[in-house]
Enzyme design. Sequence first.
Site, PDB file in Angstrom:
ATOM      1  N   HIS A 105       1.510  13.375  15.031  1.00 57.46           N
ATOM      2  CA  HIS A 105       0.136  14.173  15.323  1.00 57.46           C
ATOM      3  C   HIS A 105      -1.001  13.990  14.606  1.00 57.46           C
ATOM      4  O   HIS A 105      -1.750  14.888  14.075  1.00 57.46           O
ATOM      5  CB  HIS A 105       0.838  15.537  15.175  1.00 57.46           C
ATOM      6  CG  HIS A 105       1.511  16.231  16.127  1.00 57.46           C
ATOM      7  ND1 HIS A 105       1.739  15.659  17.608  1.00 57.46           N
ATOM      8  CD2 HIS A 105       2.683  17.213  16.293  1.00 57.46           C
ATOM      9  CE1 HIS A 105       2.632  16.208  18.201  1.00 57.46           C
ATOM     10  NE2 HIS A 105       3.188  17.123  17.505  1.00 57.46           N
ATOM     11  N   HIS A 179      -1.641  21.994  21.555  1.00 57.35           N
ATOM     12  CA  HIS A 179      -0.307  22.472  21.044  1.00 57.35           C
ATOM     13  C   HIS A 179      -0.098  23.885  20.950  1.00 57.35           C
ATOM     14  O   HIS A 179       0.693  24.491  20.220  1.00 57.35           O
ATOM     15  CB  HIS A 179      -0.242  21.547  19.869  1.00 57.35           C
ATOM     16  CG  HIS A 179       1.335  21.219  19.135  1.00 57.35           C
ATOM     17  ND1 HIS A 179       2.523  22.384  19.164  1.00 57.35           N
ATOM     18  CD2 HIS A 179       1.988  20.288  19.185  1.00 57.35           C
ATOM     19  CE1 HIS A 179       3.405  21.889  19.080  1.00 57.35           C
ATOM     20  NE2 HIS A 179       3.390  20.590  18.916  1.00 57.35           N
ATOM     21  N   GLU A 313       2.508  20.016  26.436  1.00 55.24           N
ATOM     22  CA  GLU A 313       1.454  19.080  25.857  1.00 55.24           C
ATOM     23  C   GLU A 313       1.134  17.985  26.802  1.00 55.24           C
ATOM     24  O   GLU A 313       1.861  16.878  26.713  1.00 55.24           O
ATOM     25  CB  GLU A 313       2.095  18.703  24.512  1.00 55.24           C
ATOM     26  CG  GLU A 313       2.492  19.640  23.430  1.00 55.24           C
ATOM     27  CD  GLU A 313       3.268  19.252  22.336  1.00 55.24           C
ATOM     28  OE1 GLU A 313       2.564  17.969  21.844  1.00 55.24           O
ATOM     29  OE2 GLU A 313       4.327  19.597  22.144  1.00 55.24           O
TER      30      GLU A 313
END
Length: 348
Positions: A105, A179, A313
């Site tokens: 991420h 997210h 996502e």
Amino acid sequence: MNITYEKWSELNGNDILLFTLVNDRGMELSTTNYGCIVTDIRVPDRNGKIENVVLGFGRFEPYLTNAPYFGAVIGRVAGRIQGASFELDGVTYRLAKNENNNHLHGGPNGFHRVLWQAEPVQRDDAVGIVFSYTSPDGEEGYPGTVHVQVAYWLNNNNEWTVTYRARSNKTTLVNLTNHTYFNLSGNGKRDILDHTLTIQSSRVLELNEELIPTGRVLDVAGTPFDLRQGKTIREAVESGHPQIELVGGGYDHPFWLDRHHDKEIVLSDPESGRILTVETDEVGVVVYTSNQLPEGLDLGGVPSRKYLGICLETQGLPDAIHHPQFPSIVLPADKEQVSMTRYRFSVD
């Protein structure tokens, strides 16, 4: 429709602002300039009762360590990059290792942990916030100075639209997503196991033990990943499928979408009557059913636990840089990358 904002907190001498977008039907979306985090989305159930349908902390300070990435924009690259390195134009770039030997991420100080410029905006049919951030060359190991813009819009159709724009002065990698964890029961009163999920996807990516795509693309037919006619989350959790068990008993998988901007992702909660329809031009969607969500975090009076929320996502496929058969997430120098995802709330 209107926009309000308040000073929510302070960080290193900078104001942390909390913006609230309100439409004429009573839907509200709250977001902050730290990480572009969506803290609340309040929408009615079938009886008109307005409740929050996303997970968040209710106050700023826990977002500083936000291990579950509640509500945040993820970048430069969503998901995992195997070995925390990649090669581009003959040069090897080494990234921060923030999950085992891999990069996750965007790194420990990815876009979810930066302060964005935020500008309230309004047009005839919507109110919004435009967030801007310049990621310097070398940040978290990535090449290129990247100018990023994320726009959130709310209209009177109870649609939240997210548009991502990125441009770099050097060829680099960019794969942005949001997210947010959804729970359509309202105010976290139930988990999401009895939510029904429908995805128009005939292909899902196989994951290895580190939850990184192996490169194999699996046909969903006859598996818990065949969501084309809809399934409850519980059906997947209780299926015993090896890929479901691998990620902790649920989904944490990239689905390769068969169509776009055509009701390709639908989440519904039969008890509240709430429906969330997600439409996107992104290649895929990573579905995460909170299988690894830490227990006991205070989410505005609701303790966190497994299966309390679901992330949808929309993004390019994870670790695409290591899998040439996946659509590329390479952003060429001086080219603009643009993508859009729309979240529409309704009731049955």
